[in-house]
Enzyme design. Structure first.
Site, short mmCIF file in Angstrom:
data_model
loop_
_atom_site.label_atom_id
_atom_site.label_comp_id
_atom_site.label_asym_id
_atom_site.label_seq_id
_atom_site.Cartn_x
_atom_site.Cartn_y
_atom_site.Cartn_z
N GLY A 215 0.82 -1.19 0.00
CA GLY A 215 0.00 0.00 0.00
C GLY A 215 0.85 1.25 0.00
O GLY A 215 1.96 1.28 -0.52
N ILE A 216 0.31 2.30 0.63
CA ILE A 216 1.03 3.56 0.72
C ILE A 216 1.31 3.88 2.17
O ILE A 216 0.56 3.49 3.07
CB ILE A 216 0.23 4.70 0.06
CG1 ILE A 216 1.09 5.96 -0.07
CG2 ILE A 216 -1.06 5.00 0.84
CD1 ILE A 216 0.47 7.03 -0.94
N GLY A 217 2.40 4.56 2.41
CA GLY A 217 2.77 4.91 3.78
C GLY A 217 4.25 4.72 4.00
O GLY A 217 4.99 4.30 3.10
N GLU A 238 -3.16 -3.55 -5.69
CA GLU A 238 -4.25 -2.57 -5.86
C GLU A 238 -3.69 -1.24 -6.33
O GLU A 238 -4.24 -0.60 -7.21
CB GLU A 238 -4.96 -2.35 -4.52
CG GLU A 238 -6.09 -3.28 -4.26
CD GLU A 238 -6.85 -2.87 -3.02
OE1 GLU A 238 -8.07 -3.03 -3.04
OE2 GLU A 238 -6.25 -2.40 -2.04
N GLY A 330 -8.80 -4.09 0.18
CA GLY A 330 -8.37 -5.30 -0.51
C GLY A 330 -7.62 -6.27 0.38
O GLY A 330 -7.18 -7.32 -0.09
#
Length: 436
Positions: A215-217, A238, A330
């Site tokens: 993901g993001i972060g 995703e 997701g």
């Protein structure tokens, strides 16, 4: 996507002024039409403003919505993944607990759209591109066209033209407005030491040739940086961000495999890089989040985060103090898919302490809804708890000794002693070895 037959012989987007579009929207039938709009960082803000002025009441369906949004009585938010712009919706927020892979089925059954608002490129050679946000939008367009509803587009020359399922025939667009505006980018934050430590531990589980979902972060970004020396990596995710672009430039990615994702967050440089880039394949959610397709990827490593993990290896990522914060997203799709991939891993990575409250993120038992469970490993800056195949009692001990903050371990041991797992007894030899 193949468009249904249309009455006009020459496909062309009909571009209106905002005033003309508002007049057209005011004629939409129904007391409370459902409006599906591009989410994440692709929100078509001008289109939303026009719609908000034209309709007294409507239901706004978006994924991970970022503000500002129409915020008043008469506007009901609907979403299976709550973004920052909807978290304060209160009674006007209709949260739908659902895997993202199933949202297209929702459009086809329980919650069909009446209007779809897209943020796209201007037409090129008879097509527009959804750019940085594909997700559930192709399914929404199909369903609204089947119902005779409207598809509206905000045509933005700054939107990158991405290839794949986000390419739509311009004949699918009923009405459009032209808006030249910059695309937003997430803020750049300094990497903390804890993120670097977690990233190093996650990277140890990723071999050459593996396939990644992140993901993001801070932790995903740091993990991608730590993977620069790897080779022949694949991306099936995703979303992607600048870290994937950096991996490609470092030669870490397999040039023979497309970079598959459904949306992206990133800098202007990332948006320029993906424009017409044949390496990038933007797919619809039914493809990227299909557990069977995820499982088919070699060495699939899914890296997700959580707000809390309990001693039964249940991860909670959707609620805080009884209120919805995000949603399943997701995560359950990718956890399940990664566990079935040959050589795959499903990893939960998080800090051992929630700094603002100084509370442990490893807890005896979740009091909030569970997002996912049965992970390969839970990793914090304290260490890596390898859980897959261990008994429930052994999992609890591994989480306490290898993932929990030292200040929380005594209380977690006491909680485990008060409420041992069902069937818990003496550790067998395998579990004893796992604890070492």
């Amino acid at each position: 996507m193949t468009p249904p037959a249309r009455t006009r012989s020459v496909p062309v987007v009909r571009v209106l002024s905002q005033q003309q579009l508002g007049q057209a929207l005011a004629a939409i039938p129904g007391a409370e039409p459902r409006v599906v709009a591009s989410g994440n960082l692709a929100t078509p803000r001008v289109l939303l403003d026009v719609l908000d002025r034209a309709l007294q009441r409507f239901r706004l369906f978006m994924l991970a919505a970022h503000g500002p949004l129409p915020d008043r009585e008469g506007v009901i938010y609907e979403t299976p993944f709550v973004g920052p712009a909807m978290r304060a919706g209160g009674e006007r927020l209709d949260y739908l607990p659902m895997r993202l892979s199933l949202v297209p089925r929702l459009f086809a059954t329980m919650r069909p759209p009446d209007v779809v608002l897209l943020h796209t490129t201007p037409p090129r050679e008879g097509k527009v591109s959804l750019g940085i946000e594909v997700n559930v939008l192709p399914a929404a367009v199909e369903q609204v066209r089947a119902r005779g509803g409207l598809v509206l587009a905000q045509l933005n020359p700054r939107m990158p033209y991405t290839l794949g399922h986000g390419e739509l025939s311009e004949d699918l667009i009923d009405l459009a407005i032209e808006v030249d505006e910059e695309l937003p980018s997430p803020p750049v934050r300094d990497t903390h030491d804890h993120a670097q430590r977690i990233a190093e531990l996650v990277a140890q589980l990723i071999d050459d040739g593996a396939t990644l979902q992140l993901g993001i972060g801070q932790v995903p970004d740091a993990t991608l940086r730590a993977l620069g020396p790897r080779r022949r990596l694949g991306i099936w995710s995703e979303m992607i961000s600048d870290g994937v672009m950096a991996l490609d430039r470092d030669g870490a990615l397999d040039a023979a495999r497309p970079i598959v994702c459904s949306f992206m967050f990133g800098s202007d440089e990332l948006y320029r890089w993906v424009d017409r880039n044949p390496r990038i394949r933007m797919e619809r959610t039914e493809t990227t989040n299909d557990p069977a397709r995820i499982a088919a990827q070699p060495g699939m490593v899914s890296v997700n985060t959580a707000l809390r993990v309990d001693l039964s290896d249940q991860a909670g990522a959707s609620h805080i103090r009884g209120r919805v914060y995000s949603g399943f997203g997701g995560q359950p799709d990718f956890v399940s898919g990664a566990l079935h991939s040959p050589g795959g891993h499903a990893v939960i990575a998080l800090r051992s302490l929630h700094e603002p409250s100084a509370s442990s993120t490893i807890v005896p038992r979740l009091s909030e809804p569970v997002t996912s469970y049965q992970h390969t490993a839970v990793i914090t800056e304290q260490g890596c708890a390898r859980l897959f195949g261990s008994s429930e009692r052994a999992q609890a001990r591994l989480l306490i000794e290898h993932a929990a903050h030292p200040d929380a371990r005594a209380a977690l041991r006491e909680a485990l002693a008060r409420e041992p797992p069902v069937g818990g007894g003496k550790l067998d030899r395998v579990e004893a070895l796992a604890e070492r």
